[in-house]
Design an enzyme around this catalytic site. Structure first.
Site, short mmCIF file in Angstrom:
data_model
loop_
_atom_site.label_atom_id
_atom_site.label_comp_id
_atom_site.label_asym_id
_atom_site.label_seq_id
_atom_site.Cartn_x
_atom_site.Cartn_y
_atom_site.Cartn_z
N HIS A 275 -43.24 52.85 -48.88
CA HIS A 275 -42.74 51.61 -49.49
C HIS A 275 -43.89 50.87 -50.13
O HIS A 275 -45.01 50.89 -49.59
CB HIS A 275 -42.06 50.71 -48.44
N GLU A 333 -33.83 53.50 -47.01
CA GLU A 333 -32.92 54.49 -47.57
C GLU A 333 -32.58 55.63 -46.61
O GLU A 333 -31.53 56.24 -46.72
CB GLU A 333 -33.51 55.09 -48.86
N1 ACO Z 1 -43.58 61.41 -49.57
C1 ACO Z 1 -44.78 61.97 -49.82
N2 ACO Z 1 -45.83 61.31 -50.35
C2 ACO Z 1 -45.63 60.01 -50.62
C3 ACO Z 1 -44.41 59.34 -50.38
C4 ACO Z 1 -43.36 60.11 -49.82
N3 ACO Z 1 -42.18 59.56 -49.57
N4 ACO Z 1 -44.53 58.07 -50.75
C5 ACO Z 1 -45.77 57.90 -51.23
N5 ACO Z 1 -46.43 59.08 -51.15
C6 ACO Z 1 -47.83 59.31 -51.51
C7 ACO Z 1 -48.05 59.20 -53.01
O1 ACO Z 1 -47.88 60.45 -53.64
C8 ACO Z 1 -49.45 58.69 -53.07
O2 ACO Z 1 -50.32 59.77 -52.85
P1 ACO Z 1 -51.76 59.81 -53.57
O3 ACO Z 1 -52.40 58.49 -53.30
O4 ACO Z 1 -52.42 60.97 -52.95
O5 ACO Z 1 -51.45 59.97 -55.03
C9 ACO Z 1 -49.58 57.80 -51.85
O6 ACO Z 1 -48.59 58.27 -50.92
C10 ACO Z 1 -49.31 56.33 -52.11
O7 ACO Z 1 -48.11 56.23 -52.81
P2 ACO Z 1 -47.85 55.22 -53.98
O8 ACO Z 1 -47.22 55.94 -55.11
O9 ACO Z 1 -49.03 54.37 -54.27
O10 ACO Z 1 -46.83 54.27 -53.30
P3 ACO Z 1 -45.95 53.25 -54.07
O11 ACO Z 1 -46.18 51.97 -53.41
O12 ACO Z 1 -46.11 53.27 -55.52
O13 ACO Z 1 -44.54 53.89 -53.82
C11 ACO Z 1 -42.44 54.45 -53.14
C12 ACO Z 1 -43.59 53.45 -52.99
C13 ACO Z 1 -42.07 54.59 -54.62
C14 ACO Z 1 -41.22 53.94 -52.39
C15 ACO Z 1 -42.90 55.82 -52.59
O14 ACO Z 1 -43.28 55.70 -51.24
C16 ACO Z 1 -41.84 56.89 -52.74
O15 ACO Z 1 -41.76 57.52 -53.80
N6 ACO Z 1 -41.01 57.14 -51.68
C17 ACO Z 1 -39.96 58.11 -51.77
C18 ACO Z 1 -38.76 57.53 -52.52
C19 ACO Z 1 -38.04 56.47 -51.71
O16 ACO Z 1 -37.84 56.60 -50.52
N7 ACO Z 1 -37.63 55.41 -52.41
C20 ACO Z 1 -36.91 54.27 -51.81
C21 ACO Z 1 -37.80 53.10 -51.61
S1 ACO Z 1 -36.98 51.76 -50.79
C22 ACO Z 1 -36.19 50.93 -52.00
O17 ACO Z 1 -36.63 50.86 -53.12
C23 ACO Z 1 -34.91 50.28 -51.71
#
Ligand code: ACO
Length: 403
Positions: A275, A333
């Site tokens: 998140h 989610e």
């Molecule tokens: N699975 C695997 N790796 C992940 C995940 C995940 N669910 N979430 C983040 N990461 C990784 C990223 O690839 C990134 O790796 P890196 O630094 O080596 O490139 C690192 O963790 C940090 O991630 P960010 O992209 O900086 O996190 P951000 O704050 O932008 O993203 C997000 C948050 C979009 C929710 C992300 O965690 C994600 O894509 N999760 C999966 C989709 C999801 O569950 N979405 C629902 C969110 S809740 C809502 O909106 C109601």
């Protein structure tokens, strides 16, 4: 034609090109404005909805109570709640134009979230005369979303829509129109808890989109259509369907580790984890997990619930190993998927149901933004080419080079 405001922007951009600029990709950490609607504490894993801790209010309030709370700042008394219930129920009917649109969309197998976006956009055409007051418009949209979602679900599976019953509450109305029978109290409670849990959540992407649109003094339908577009993406509201698909793909507890390892090795994100704001477990996951436990416990079928808990445990361990220090925890989610599945809702309708809950939150934010009456207009730092000379078309193919 260049307007004076464009010139001002160009000058400002030229200035920023020569001085250091602090960029905030994704506007991370940027505070947009003050709000009385919700407070999200990502470090402590706390969510406050208009003063009430999520865990306190979501399992007890009806969706209508939450709408009243966000729109007025107070919980309603019995009379006010009755009035709101009547106001919503009397606006439930889907206009003929919108119904026809949904039939056409179903015939073309349009995805449910796209159909909902089109249907909400069409509401502009439907009221004669259109409700001019913000309240009327807001009530009409909120009242109709359950019917739009349920009607489209039925049309997609080749069934005729069911007319709304005015005596039912918001959540019960959705379940009735979807399944064709009066829902049980436990199902209504579970859906109310879900809708209350997701009604508002700070400056998330869809709420921000709604605020941007309303800040231009556009109308509420436009703001909601934009919000629906933003909600659809898999990094925001589009995650629960894929989260459930992942659990079904895993199918048995012993497959959790190899399947999840393979996904992470392939560079995939595990849906329902991570998140932007929460660096600890999303408190909404906790509330929905408990509600799912109750729902699945009552139905006597806890196998799926147990599998989901196991998948969560394995996923968290693998995420900690795969992305050390990133603090990727369970988000809302993951348990949304389980709970809505338990209510007999197909996974491609999870995001439209999320929209049904968030709609009143978007509208409350639109009101706050309207009160501020300040156009949202950030800047970009230009890093492209400068001082290029225009080349006539006839000469361009031979001489032009890519920037
Ligand atoms: N699975 C695997 N790796 C992940 C995940 C995940 N669910 N979430 C983040 N990461 C990784 C990223 O690839 C990134 O790796 P890196 O630094 O080596 O490139 C690192 O963790 C940090 O991630 P960010 O992209 O900086 O996190 P951000 O704050 O932008 O993203 C997000 C948050 C979009 C929710 C992300 O965690 C994600 O894509 N999760 C999966 C989709 C999801 O569950 N979405 C629902 C969110 S809740 C809502 O909106 C109601």
């Amino acid at each position: 034609m260049i307007h004076s405001t464009d010139l001002a922007t160009k000058e400002a951009t030229a200035e920023t090109n020569t001085s250091p600029v602090k960029l905030q990709p994704g506007l991370e950490g940027v505070v947009l404005s003050e709000t009385r609607l919700s407070r999200v504490d990502g470090e402590r894993g706390e969510l406050i909805l208009a003063g009430y801790p999520l865990e306190e209010i979501a399992p007890r309030a009806t969706y209508e109570e939450m709408v009243f709370l966000l729109w007025t700042g107070q919980l309603p008394d019995a009379l006010e709640l009755d009035q709101l219930h009547g106001d919503l129920a009397s606006r439930r009917e889907i206009p003929a134009i919108t119904l026809e649109l949904l039939r056409q969309a179903a015939g073309r197998k349009v995805k449910p979230m796209d159909a909902l976006r089109m249907a909400v956009a069409s509401l502009e055409l439907c009221d004669d005369p259109p409700p001019s007051r913000f309240e009327g418009e807001a009530l009409s949209v909120v009242a109709r979303i359950p019917g739009l979602v349920a009607t489209y679900a039925r049309l997609r599976r080749g069934e005729e829509p069911i007319a709304p019953r005015l005596d039912l509450g918001h959540s019960a109305s959705l379940l009735y129109q979807l399944h064709g029978k009066a829902p049980e109290a436990a199902a209504i409670r579970a859906l109310d808890t879900y809708l209350a849990t997701v009604i508002d959540h700070g400056a998330n992407a869809s709420t921000f989109a709604a605020r941007v649109i309303i800040s231009t003094r556009a109308d509420i339908i436009s703001a909601l259509v934009g919000a629906l577009g933003a909600l659809k993406g898999p990094l925001h509201g589009g995650a629960p369907g894929p989260a459930l698909d992942m659990v079904f793909e895993i199918a048995t507890p012993e497959r959790a580790e190899p399947v999840l390892r393979a996904k992470l090795a392939a560079g995939e994100r595990l849906m329902g984890f991570g998140h932007r704001v929460y660096k600890v477990r999303d408190p909404r996951a906790e509330v929905l997990g408990r509600e799912a436990e109750r729902l699945f416990g009552q139905s006597g079928d806890s196998a799926l619930y147990d599998l989901v808990r196991h998948v969560e445990k394995v996923a968290l361990a693998l995420l900690a190993e795969h992305k050390p220090g990133r603090r990727l925890e369970t988000n809302v989610e993951f348990y949304t998927a389980l709970l809505l599945h338990g209510l007999g809702i197909k996974s491609d309708h999870f995001t439209p149901i999320f929209a049904m809950g968030r709609a009143a939150g978007w509208i409350a934010h639109c009101r706050e933004q309207q009160a501020l009456d300040r156009l949202i207009r950030p800047r970009l730092h230009y890093v492209g080419a400068v001082n290029r000379s225009f080349i006539d078309l006839a000469l361009r193919a031979k001489t032009a080079t890519a920037p």
